[in-house]
Design a protein around this motif. Sequence first.
Motif, PDB file in Angstrom:
ATOM      1  N   LYS A   1       0.866  -1.176   0.000  1.00  0.00           N
ATOM      2  CA  LYS A   1       0.000   0.000   0.000  1.00  0.00           C
ATOM      3  C   LYS A   1       0.902   1.226   0.000  1.00  0.00           C
ATOM      4  N   VAL A   2       0.661   2.150  -0.915  1.00  0.00           N
ATOM      5  CA  VAL A   2       1.471   3.364  -1.016  1.00  0.00           C
ATOM      6  C   VAL A   2       0.565   4.585  -1.073  1.00  0.00           C
ATOM      7  N   SER A   3       1.153   5.736  -0.763  1.00  0.00           N
ATOM      8  CA  SER A   3       0.460   7.019  -0.883  1.00  0.00           C
ATOM      9  C   SER A   3       1.525   8.088  -1.102  1.00  0.00           C
ATOM     10  N   LYS A   4       1.090   9.322  -1.334  1.00  0.00           N
ATOM     11  CA  LYS A   4       2.060  10.411  -1.513  1.00  0.00           C
ATOM     12  C   LYS A   4       2.927  10.582  -0.277  1.00  0.00           C
ATOM     13  N   SER A   5       2.344  10.376   0.904  1.00  0.00           N
ATOM     14  CA  SER A   5       3.107  10.563   2.140  1.00  0.00           C
ATOM     15  C   SER A   5       3.778   9.279   2.633  1.00  0.00           C
ATOM     16  N   ASP A   6       3.476   8.135   2.004  1.00  0.00           N
ATOM     17  CA  ASP A   6       4.055   6.857   2.413  1.00  0.00           C
ATOM     18  C   ASP A   6       4.434   6.047   1.171  1.00  0.00           C
ATOM     19  N   PRO A   7       5.476   6.498   0.433  1.00  0.00           N
ATOM     20  CA  PRO A   7       5.875   5.792  -0.795  1.00  0.00           C
ATOM     21  C   PRO A   7       6.688   4.542  -0.484  1.00  0.00           C
ATOM     22  N   GLU A   8       6.848   3.705  -1.468  1.00  0.00           N
ATOM     23  CA  GLU A   8       7.719   2.534  -1.390  1.00  0.00           C
ATOM     24  C   GLU A   8       8.746   2.640  -2.512  1.00  0.00           C
TER      25      GLU A   8
ATOM     26  N   TRP B   1      -1.479  -2.276 -10.539  1.00  0.00           N
ATOM     27  CA  TRP B   1      -1.844  -1.382  -9.457  1.00  0.00           C
ATOM     28  C   TRP B   1      -3.364  -1.258  -9.389  1.00  0.00           C
TER      29      TRP B   1
ATOM     30  N   SER C   1      -6.422   1.460  -7.306  1.00  0.00           N
ATOM     31  CA  SER C   1      -6.715   2.611  -6.444  1.00  0.00           C
ATOM     32  C   SER C   1      -8.227   2.802  -6.447  1.00  0.00           C
TER      33      SER C   1
END
Length: 114
Positions: A41-48, A69, A71
């Motif tokens: 799981k990724v987001s702008k504030s929690d990238p991988e 992917w 979303s």
Amino acid sequence: MGYAMGVGCGGEVDTKSFDIDLDKGSPVITLQGGQRDFPYKVSKSDPEVFYVTVHTKAHDVRWDLSLDWSSGGRRGTVRVDNGGTPFRTSADVNRPGYDYPLGGGEWIKRTEQS
């Protein structure tokens, strides 16, 4: 000869490492370093950041990666390639190798093949 750019420390970037052996009949991603398998799981504030090592000891291979992917209700596939063409990886057994370290100014001959 084999050449590798940007060899060295990545500077405090947490990465997930994967390995692909192109000598296998049907190459698959192997997890490295004890991390978990997909999905992530990724987001702008929690990238991988995914670091993929691809290798062969016996072939000259052209390849690309496909990353599926989702979303919400949307889904898609991102192709990871070399600007629209496949990457190329060739066997380097018994050939000299050279690295260009991050921040370096010259090619350095490898003392061991990996």
